[in-house]
Design an enzyme around this catalytic site. Sequence first.
Site, PDB file in Angstrom:
ATOM      1  N   GLU A 254      -3.271  43.939  -6.588  1.00  0.00           N
ATOM      2  CA  GLU A 254      -4.558  44.595  -6.369  1.00  0.00           C
ATOM      3  C   GLU A 254      -5.018  44.510  -4.909  1.00  0.00           C
ATOM      4  OE1 GLU A 254      -7.112  42.717  -9.291  1.00  0.00           O
ATOM      5  OE2 GLU A 254      -6.427  44.087 -10.857  1.00  0.00           O
TER       6      GLU A 254
ATOM      7  N   GLU B 123     -10.523  39.898 -19.042  1.00  0.00           N
ATOM      8  CA  GLU B 123     -10.727  39.739 -17.606  1.00  0.00           C
ATOM      9  C   GLU B 123      -9.490  40.153 -16.826  1.00  0.00           C
ATOM     10  OE1 GLU B 123     -12.441  38.801 -13.919  1.00  0.00           O
ATOM     11  OE2 GLU B 123     -13.384  39.061 -15.870  1.00  0.00           O
TER      12      GLU B 123
ATOM     13  N   ILE C  75       5.300  45.220 -23.108  1.00  0.00           N
ATOM     14  CA  ILE C  75       4.675  43.896 -23.161  1.00  0.00           C
ATOM     15  C   ILE C  75       3.167  43.990 -22.987  1.00  0.00           C
ATOM     16  CG2 ILE C  75       4.559  41.637 -22.032  1.00  0.00           C
ATOM     17  CD1 ILE C  75       7.632  42.007 -21.600  1.00  0.00           C
TER      18      ILE C  75
ATOM     19  N   ASN D 279      -6.207  52.683  -9.806  1.00  0.00           N
ATOM     20  CA  ASN D 279      -5.051  52.314 -10.620  1.00  0.00           C
ATOM     21  C   ASN D 279      -4.824  53.338 -11.738  1.00  0.00           C
ATOM     22  OD1 ASN D 279      -2.981  51.031 -11.947  1.00  0.00           O
ATOM     23  ND2 ASN D 279      -3.953  49.030 -11.927  1.00  0.00           N
ATOM     24  N   LYS D 280      -4.428  54.528 -11.354  1.00  0.00           N
ATOM     25  CA  LYS D 280      -4.260  55.639 -12.299  1.00  0.00           C
ATOM     26  C   LYS D 280      -3.241  55.340 -13.404  1.00  0.00           C
ATOM     27  CE  LYS D 280      -3.627  60.589 -12.588  1.00  0.00           C
ATOM     28  NZ  LYS D 280      -3.337  61.836 -11.918  1.00  0.00           N
TER      29      LYS D 280
ATOM     30  N   TYR E   9      -4.228  52.782 -20.666  1.00  0.00           N
ATOM     31  CA  TYR E   9      -5.326  52.331 -21.527  1.00  0.00           C
ATOM     32  C   TYR E   9      -5.861  53.482 -22.376  1.00  0.00           C
ATOM     33  CZ  TYR E   9      -5.354  48.274 -18.383  1.00  0.00           C
ATOM     34  OH  TYR E   9      -5.014  47.178 -17.641  1.00  0.00           O
TER      35      TYR E   9
END
Length: 166
Positions: free
Chosen positions: A28, A91, A104, A132-133, A139
């Site tokens: 990141e 988190e 995973i 963070n495409k 997600y």
Amino acid sequence: MSAVEIRPATVEDVPLILGFIKKLAEYEKLLHEVVATEELLTESLFGAKPYAEVIIASARVTPESELKPAGMALFFHNFSTFLGSPGLYLEDLFVDIEFRGKGIGKKLLTQLAVIAKERSCKRYEWVCLDWNKPSREFYESLGAKPQSQWIIHRVEGKSLDDLATL
């Protein structure tokens, strides 16, 4: 990848957890912000009043190899006043580079959904960096919906110190 094991972390995993945190921060571009130590994590995760929990995923690099730590999810409970129920907040989710794209991350997220349901949580949420495409798309493929109407506010460092003295 069929041979994936997920288990709750133990105090012996603290060095591994810190290593994963640093790798995530490096990804990141935030490694310079990591001040966590093994001592801080031991107290915060396994002390008299644990503030968060971690699950660890282990997998095989090849079908013949030994299980190797592959990733982790660090989470804690929050509470929804509107729902009158607890929630689960993720988190950090991290999968080591050699294990990415092998399901995973999905297994870790699925296990947290199981934990949330077992604990009567009505929400399970997390944040993702806007750049963070690939993660955002992943997600959303699992049914997560971005909550663009909510803006995160944060008070930390000197601002936190100053606010506490008002």
